[in-house]
Design a protein around this motif. Structure first.
Motif, PDB file in Angstrom:
ATOM      1  N   TYR A  30       0.815  -1.219   0.000  1.00  0.00           N
ATOM      2  CA  TYR A  30       0.000   0.000   0.000  1.00  0.00           C
ATOM      3  C   TYR A  30       0.851   1.273   0.000  1.00  0.00           C
ATOM      4  O   TYR A  30       0.382   2.336   0.374  1.00  0.00           O
TER       5      TYR A  30
ATOM      6  N   LEU B  50      -0.301   4.662  -1.391  1.00  0.00           N
ATOM      7  CA  LEU B  50      -1.249   5.494  -0.656  1.00  0.00           C
ATOM      8  C   LEU B  50      -0.551   6.566   0.169  1.00  0.00           C
ATOM      9  O   LEU B  50      -1.218   7.384   0.805  1.00  0.00           O
TER      10      LEU B  50
ATOM     11  N   MET C 216      -4.977  11.330   2.410  1.00  0.00           N
ATOM     12  CA  MET C 216      -6.194  10.780   1.826  1.00  0.00           C
ATOM     13  C   MET C 216      -7.433  11.297   2.543  1.00  0.00           C
ATOM     14  O   MET C 216      -7.393  11.603   3.744  1.00  0.00           O
TER      15      MET C 216
ATOM     16  N   ILE D 214      -0.096   5.820   6.312  1.00  0.00           N
ATOM     17  CA  ILE D 214      -1.013   6.449   5.361  1.00  0.00           C
ATOM     18  C   ILE D 214      -1.616   7.674   6.039  1.00  0.00           C
ATOM     19  O   ILE D 214      -2.351   7.553   7.023  1.00  0.00           O
TER      20      ILE D 214
END
Length: 304
Positions: A176, A179, A184, A260
């Motif tokens: 991931y 990301l 986000m 993230i």
């Protein structure tokens, strides 16, 4: 209702051994006498406590309820007897505490290490449950106090004190890493498998409510029973999840995990000591309780 307390002692042994004859032997009595007293206790309580079977006995629902209280009281009496019998009671005794895994790894392990250096004769029994189950055990009298993960709804009979604030972050396995390019939106998480603690945990309720306030109805794709299962699953790319920053740091440093970033601030988390307002503590339990508060004040800038 004036019931001879000796009856409760005999009931404790009968319920423990699930057999009248074995209970009588442990008590140094005989089976007919034990049976007679249990019939008297059932008569005075006006309920059935046992179901008599060929292989022994089992407890009725009323019997289970009575045993949960009698067992806790009996254990406290034994602990008190043990402590009083020691020449230096402040340096001996047994403490039963509840702890969630997050509270154990973020706070209790370090504090316990230092406490054992100072009070090596005090025995510690740690019971691991979710926060809601730990609160139930505390109110039942099975625990002297507990160290749990919040926030949670505090029952009126429970005294609660913060000992450590901590921050959770969103992490994923190396799969991931794309990301991590920019923060986000929370709504973007719905497109990726999410790993979280299961129903009945404080963490599940916290994030369920957090997402709903953002008008996002999201359920974990993979629910785990304990927090220590989350990091291995996330590292193996089964999904992304929220974990305490301190616990994730070693894997982030070794690049086994990626952080993230989100545009939204995550809810505040804390480690809390809880105790029963209406029940005193043994000398050993009070010693450990006060030690944890002092330890917290030295380690963290939280006003207790």
């Amino acid at each position: 209702m004036d019931i001879n307390f000796e009856y409760f002692k005999i009931f404790y042994y009968v319920a423990r051994y699930k057999n009248m004859t074995k209970a009588a032997a442990a008590l140094g009595s005989n089976q007919p006498n034990v049976t007679r007293i249990m019939k008297l206790l059932e008569s005075q309580l006006n309920c059935r406590l046992f179901i008599r079977e060929a292989r022994g006995i089992s407890l009725t629902q009323e019997g289970e309820l009575l045993y949960s209280h009698v067992e806790a009281a009996y254990r406290h009496l034994l602990n008190a007897q043990e402590e009083i019998g020691r020449q230096d009671s402040q340096k001996g005794g047994t403490v039963d505490i509840g702890a969630t895994e997050t509270a154990l790894y973020l706070f209790l392990l370090d504090a316990l290490h230092d406490f054992r250096q100072e009070y090596p004769a005090i025995r510690i029994k740690i019971h691991n449950h979710s926060t809601p189950e730990t609160v139930k055990q505390l109110i039942r009298g099975s625990l002297d106090f507990a160290v749990v993960t919040g926030p949670f709804e505090v029952p009126g009979v429970v005294h609660c004190e913060d000992v450590l604030d901590f921050q959770e972050i969103l992490v994923g396995g190396t799969q991931y890493k794309d990301l991590c390019r920019e923060p986000m939106d929370l709504s973007d998480i719905r497109y990726y498998p999410w790993i979280g603690l299961g129903r009945g945990s404080v963490t599940y309720d916290l994030y369920k409510d957090f997402f709903l306030k953002q008008k996002i109805d999201l359920e974990p794709d993979m629910e785990v029973a304990t927090s220590n299962l989350m990091l291995p699953l996330i590292e193996h790319n089964f999904g992304i999840g929220f974990v305490p920053e301190k616990l994730a740091f070693p894997a982030l440093k070794e690049e086994r995990l990626v952080q993230i970033c989100l545009k939204t601030t995550l809810p505040r988390r804390s480690i809390q000591i809880i105790s029963d307002k209406g029940r005193g503590k043994s000398i050993a339990a009070d010693t450990f309780y006060k030690y944890l508060k002092r330890y917290s004040s030295k380690q963290n800038p939280i006003k207790l």
